[in-house]
Design an enzyme around this catalytic site. Structure first.
Site, PDB file in Angstrom:
ATOM      1  N   LYS A 170       0.694  -1.213  -0.071  1.00 57.95           N
ATOM      2  CA  LYS A 170       0.105  -0.043   0.037  1.00 57.95           C
ATOM      3  C   LYS A 170       0.908   1.398   0.044  1.00 57.95           C
ATOM      4  O   LYS A 170       2.034   1.167   0.487  1.00 57.95           O
ATOM      5  CB  LYS A 170      -0.796   0.066   1.070  1.00 57.95           C
ATOM      6  CG  LYS A 170      -0.383  -0.372   2.574  1.00 57.95           C
ATOM      7  CD  LYS A 170       0.845   0.318   2.898  1.00 57.95           C
ATOM      8  CE  LYS A 170       0.879   1.953   3.425  1.00 57.95           C
ATOM      9  NZ  LYS A 170       2.068   2.422   3.804  1.00 57.95           N
ATOM     10  N   TYR A 258      -4.074   4.131   6.630  1.00 58.42           N
ATOM     11  CA  TYR A 258      -4.820   3.049   7.532  1.00 58.42           C
ATOM     12  C   TYR A 258      -5.973   3.664   8.133  1.00 58.42           C
ATOM     13  O   TYR A 258      -6.877   2.784   8.465  1.00 58.42           O
ATOM     14  CB  TYR A 258      -3.773   2.954   8.596  1.00 58.42           C
ATOM     15  CG  TYR A 258      -2.364   2.239   8.208  1.00 58.42           C
ATOM     16  CD1 TYR A 258      -2.355   0.719   7.683  1.00 58.42           C
ATOM     17  CD2 TYR A 258      -1.186   2.865   7.736  1.00 58.42           C
ATOM     18  CE1 TYR A 258      -1.300  -0.010   7.330  1.00 58.42           C
ATOM     19  CE2 TYR A 258       0.041   1.986   7.654  1.00 58.42           C
ATOM     20  CZ  TYR A 258      -0.188   0.756   7.135  1.00 58.42           C
ATOM     21  OH  TYR A 258       0.962   0.225   6.917  1.00 58.42           O
TER      22      TYR A 258
HETATM   23  P1  NAD Z   1      12.508   1.676   2.081  1.00 62.50           P
HETATM   24  O1  NAD Z   1      13.227   2.773   1.423  1.00 62.50           O
HETATM   25  O2  NAD Z   1      13.206   1.156   3.252  1.00 62.50           O
HETATM   26  O3  NAD Z   1      12.734   0.420   0.976  1.00 62.50           O
HETATM   27  C1  NAD Z   1      12.759   0.631  -0.705  1.00 62.50           C
HETATM   28  C2  NAD Z   1      13.519  -0.215  -1.516  1.00 62.50           C
HETATM   29  O4  NAD Z   1      13.256   0.303  -2.702  1.00 62.50           O
HETATM   30  C3  NAD Z   1      15.073  -0.107  -1.044  1.00 62.50           C
HETATM   31  O5  NAD Z   1      15.476  -1.385  -1.186  1.00 62.50           O
HETATM   32  C4  NAD Z   1      15.511   0.770  -2.260  1.00 62.50           C
HETATM   33  O6  NAD Z   1      16.885   0.496  -2.398  1.00 62.50           O
HETATM   34  C5  NAD Z   1      14.668   0.445  -3.416  1.00 62.50           C
HETATM   35  N1  NAD Z   1      14.539   1.310  -4.447  1.00 62.50           N
HETATM   36  C6  NAD Z   1      14.592   1.050  -5.920  1.00 62.50           C
HETATM   37  N2  NAD Z   1      14.321   2.041  -6.375  1.00 62.50           N
HETATM   38  C7  NAD Z   1      14.210   3.223  -5.520  1.00 62.50           C
HETATM   39  C8  NAD Z   1      14.230   4.411  -5.645  1.00 62.50           C
HETATM   40  N3  NAD Z   1      14.120   5.158  -7.035  1.00 62.50           N
HETATM   41  N4  NAD Z   1      14.204   5.227  -4.588  1.00 62.50           N
HETATM   42  C9  NAD Z   1      14.266   4.815  -3.485  1.00 62.50           C
HETATM   43  N5  NAD Z   1      14.272   3.409  -3.256  1.00 62.50           N
HETATM   44  C10 NAD Z   1      14.352   2.480  -4.318  1.00 62.50           C
HETATM   45  O7  NAD Z   1      11.101   1.779   2.013  1.00 62.50           O
HETATM   46  P2  NAD Z   1      10.056   0.940   2.845  1.00 62.50           P
HETATM   47  O8  NAD Z   1       9.724   1.584   4.280  1.00 62.50           O
HETATM   48  O9  NAD Z   1      10.372  -0.670   3.004  1.00 62.50           O
HETATM   49  O10 NAD Z   1       8.756   1.026   2.017  1.00 62.50           O
HETATM   50  C11 NAD Z   1       8.571   0.258   0.809  1.00 62.50           C
HETATM   51  C12 NAD Z   1       7.083   0.148   0.474  1.00 62.50           C
HETATM   52  O11 NAD Z   1       6.626  -0.745   1.473  1.00 62.50           O
HETATM   53  C13 NAD Z   1       6.183   1.432   0.122  1.00 62.50           C
HETATM   54  O12 NAD Z   1       5.169   1.170  -0.810  1.00 62.50           O
HETATM   55  C14 NAD Z   1       5.674   1.606   1.612  1.00 62.50           C
HETATM   56  O13 NAD Z   1       4.486   2.166   1.577  1.00 62.50           O
HETATM   57  C15 NAD Z   1       5.430  -0.068   2.089  1.00 62.50           C
HETATM   58  N6  NAD Z   1       5.196  -0.123   3.360  1.00 62.50           N
HETATM   59  C16 NAD Z   1       4.296  -0.831   4.197  1.00 62.50           C
HETATM   60  C17 NAD Z   1       4.461  -1.126   5.404  1.00 62.50           C
HETATM   61  C18 NAD Z   1       3.243  -1.773   6.047  1.00 62.50           C
HETATM   62  O14 NAD Z   1       2.957  -2.002   7.109  1.00 62.50           O
HETATM   63  N7  NAD Z   1       2.224  -2.468   5.199  1.00 62.50           N
HETATM   64  C19 NAD Z   1       5.255  -0.454   6.205  1.00 62.50           C
HETATM   65  C20 NAD Z   1       6.455   0.363   5.601  1.00 62.50           C
HETATM   66  C21 NAD Z   1       6.463   0.369   4.183  1.00 62.50           C
END
Ligand code: NAD
Length: 415
Positions: A170, A258
């Site tokens: 999401k 949420y």
């Molecule tokens: P994050 O930045 O920690 O992870 C993102 C990943 O994507 C990294 O490994 C990064 O290297 C990669 N990536 C590839 N291309 C990129 C770019 N152009 N810019 C930045 N990163 C790039 O982020 P996250 O917090 O893990 O979030 C990732 C997804 O998960 C989002 O859609 C977020 O909304 C979702 N999320 C959901 C929950 C949940 O509880 N369901 C919690 C956190 C995040």
């Protein structure tokens, strides 16, 4: 309790589980004899385990065993960021129907290190450019997209082209048009799409929904929900969240979703009108492209009203409350990764509801694996993600125009 004889154990389990007899006989064979056969001279009702090693029948199980590894659905995780590494990959260990079989990352060294720890074949590591080769990997059934929001649509479409099913984080995508394109791509490929609304698989939220549907708190009149935290520009996971092209929006898009989704799953209705207010402190570089805080209201066909908020500049809050005519339910915290709490509040007082905790991520991945295996629609399909994105677009419009905005109600009341 007396140890069961082999035949008593067999008939009891057949009764309890309704499982096929062949499987049970096989499993009893594996577990060997019961005390009754191994112990010499036990008097009636006084059978004792012998003082030598013996096997016995399986103990009563509190959880189902996982299906055999070869029959579990194979997941490829795309994006090895904070959420994937800290929550999703460890949850495969608690999954019963899913297993991790491939990784997609822009950092080969990180992917190799992760693969070796999780037993993923080095040949099943892909980078973003080479992602489409996943089509040739028959072990991958489902692609789980955990990338910044602005990349969800592209990778979902490519995964469908590779004829894989898609679980997508999401918010589903940046715009409702992108969401519609993802749904179309899934239909054309005859593959399933699910949005990872983990709260709908989280036991306390599931219990709150059950109680409301069962009429336990009377007609639902009001829902309130607040999600807030501090956006940290030093955290790489927050850096893309400040960029509109990658995040789509600010706190509403990231965590207000949420609150919004909860109002819909608790009422079981679709709103007919939204009203939003937004504020971003001028001069704060975190909020030059996305909003800081948002307060928003939804009006439902039954007359229920939701009063919701999200913020990137308040201390952490993750709370949901449902107010019925007879009682209210308070989930606080409501959407933590673990340790959520459910309280029932009425004139009788406050009562903590005991809910068996379960890994929500494993439950979510298992649900989708089971949906794919049995060709069933998942509980949170692409259409669910599209509805929220449409509503968030309407909330932004309402805030811009300073007036309530009507939204087309599907009128559907969920089961
Ligand atoms: P994050 O930045 O920690 O992870 C993102 C990943 O994507 C990294 O490994 C990064 O290297 C990669 N990536 C590839 N291309 C990129 C770019 N152009 N810019 C930045 N990163 C790039 O982020 P996250 O917090 O893990 O979030 C990732 C997804 O998960 C989002 O859609 C977020 O909304 C979702 N999320 C959901 C929950 C949940 O509880 N369901 C919690 C956190 C995040």
């Amino acid at each position: 309790m007396r140890p069961l004889t082999r035949s008593a154990a067999l008939s009891r389990r057949l009764f309890l589980r309704g499982t096929g007899g062949g499987l049970l006989v096989g499993s009893l064979g594996l577990h060997g004899t019961v005390y009754a056969q191994g112990a010499a001279g036990g008097g009636a009702g006084a059978e004792r385990p012998p003082a030598r090693p013996v096997g016995r029948v399986e103990p009563e199980r509190e959880t189902e065993m996982p299906v055999e590894p070869g029959r579990r659905l194979g997941y490829a995780v795309v994006g090895l960021g904070k959420f994937a590494l800290n929550q999703i990959l460890p949850a495969f260990g608690e999954s019963r129907h899913a297993r991790l079989v491939a990784l997609v990352s822009g950092n080969r060294d990180k992917a190799r290190a992760v693969a070796s720890r999780y037993g993923v074949d080095a040949g099943a590591i892909y980078d973003y450019d080479g992602f489409d080769r996943i089509a040739d990997n028959p072990a991958v059934d489902i692609v789980y997209i955990i990338l910044p929001n602005g990349l969800h649509a592209e990778f979902a479409t490519r995964a469908f082209k590779a004829r894989k099913h898609v679980l997508c984080e999401k918010p589903m995508a940046l715009t409702s048009e992108e969401c519609e394109a993802m749904i179309r791509a899934g239909r054309e490929a005859d593959r399933k799409l699910m949005i990872a609304y983990r709260a709908q698989y989280e036991p306390h939220n599931v219990e709150a929904i059950r109680r409301i549907r069962a009429g336990e708190i009377g007609p639902l009149r009001l829902v309130t929900s607040d999600h807030g935290r501090i956006l940290d520009p030093k955290d790489p996971a927050d850096q893309w969240r400040m960029v509109r092209a990658l995040a789509g929006g600010g706190s509403l898009y990231d965590i207000g979703i949420y609150s919004l989704n909860a109002a819909r799953y608790l009422t079981g209705e679709e709103p007919v009108e939204v009203f939003g207010q937004i504020h971003s402190p001028p001069g704060d570089p975190r909020f030059s492209e996305v909003e800081d805080r948002c307060a928003f209201q939804l009006r439902f066909p039954s007359g229920a009203i939701a009063n919701l908020s999200s913020s990137y500049s308040t201390a952490s809050v993750k709370r949901i409350q449902a107010f019925g005519e007879k009682a209210s339910l308070v989930l606080d915290p409501a959407t933590e990764y673990e340790g959520n709490q459910l309280m029932r509040v009425s004139e009788r007082g406050r009562e903590q509801v005991k809910v068996k905790d379960e890994n929500q991520f494993a439950a979510e991945m298992d649900h989708f694996a089971e949906s794919v295996r049995h060709n069933r629609e998942p509980r949170t399909p692409g259409e669910e993600g599209l509805r929220d994105v449409r509503l968030m677009e309407a909330i932004y419009r309402s805030a811009r125009e300073g007036r309530p905005v009507s939204v087309e109600a599907t009128g559907s009341v969920r089961p």
